[in-house]
Scaffold this active site. Structure first.
Site, PDB file in Angstrom:
ATOM      1  N   GLY A 151      44.075  71.397  74.393  1.00 27.90           N
ATOM      2  CA  GLY A 151      45.254  70.129  74.828  1.00 27.90           C
ATOM      3  C   GLY A 151      44.704  69.045  76.269  1.00 27.90           C
ATOM      4  CB  CYS A 152      45.480  69.476  79.702  1.00 26.43           C
ATOM      5  SG  CYS A 152      47.335  69.240  79.845  1.00 26.43           S
ATOM      6  CB  ILE A 153      40.553  71.783  79.017  1.00 24.20           C
ATOM      7  CG1 ILE A 153      40.630  72.380  78.621  1.00 24.20           C
ATOM      8  CG2 ILE A 153      38.249  71.645  78.141  1.00 24.20           C
ATOM      9  CD1 ILE A 153      40.501  71.517  81.342  1.00 24.20           C
TER      10      ILE A 153
END
Length: 211
Positions: A151-153
């Site tokens: 996701g955010c990575i």
């Protein structure tokens, strides 16, 4: 030849390049928030090893005077600033302003000289001043750690590269709720957007900046 060997051989025909660490890096710790460490929470993931690795990398970065930036997710109490992301991903309610689930994960708290960037979307760059801050500081590269890999990575990795920063993703210092998306996204980021590196490689690089 196994299917995995065939996959690696196939990708090496097109994607087998490393760009290396930059000359003036910054370390990002993405969204190490309590919700991911809270048993029974919808976001709970077994990521204790990831934060332990990130803390070791952070220690090496601080000793090398490399800037450290932490991100978290914070929403208005109504969630209005979360847009379609907040509408789609129901566990983001954990990050309404004031929720204890938005607190820093175990062992992690910002030092006074570390920048905290609060975000509302997956990427640490989208809708924030991060890219401008790094550019103004003369940073040419980003070392990524955090949650979650898929996701955010991944979102931060793609935006980091797109903003012109050499990007390294520390494999052991990233985590996800399942090994399959974790491994698949590390593979894809390494192929196209960043160098996926080990904790040992990263710490050795940071230690080299001290000499």
């Amino acid at each position: 030849m196994s299917s995995e060997e065939d996959l690696l051989a196939n990708y090496k025909k097109a994607y087998d390049n490393r760009v290396g660490f930059g000359l003036r890096p910054a370390l990002l710790l993405i969204d190490f928030c309590q919700a991911y460490f809270e048993p029974g929470n919808a976001l709970y993931s077994e990521v204790d090893d990831a934060i332990a690795s990130a803390l070791r990398v952070r220690k090496a970065a601080r000793e090398a005077d490399v800037p450290v930036i932490l991100t978290n997710v914070v929403y208005h109490p109504t969630g209005i600033d979360g847009g379609r992301f907040f509408e789609k991903a129901m566990p983001l309610k954990n990050f309404l302003k004031g929720s204890p689930m938005g607190a820093w994960g175990p062992g992690l708290a910002p030092f006074d000289d570390e920048l905290v960037i609060s975000k509302q979307y997956p990427s640490a760059f989208f809708g924030t001043s991060l890219a401008s801050t790094l550019t103004a500081a003369g940073i040419d590269s980003v070392i990524l750690t955090g949650l979650t890999t898929s996701g955010c990575i991944r979102a931060s990795c793609i935006d980091s590269m797109s903003h012109g920063f050499k990007t390294a993703v520390v494999a052991e210092a990233c985590g996800d709720r399942h090994a399959a998306p974790h491994d698949a996204n590390l593979f894809d980021m390494n192929a196209k957007y960043a160098d996926v590196v080990t904790e040992a490689e990263t710490i050795a690089f940071l230690e080299g900046l001290r000499t």
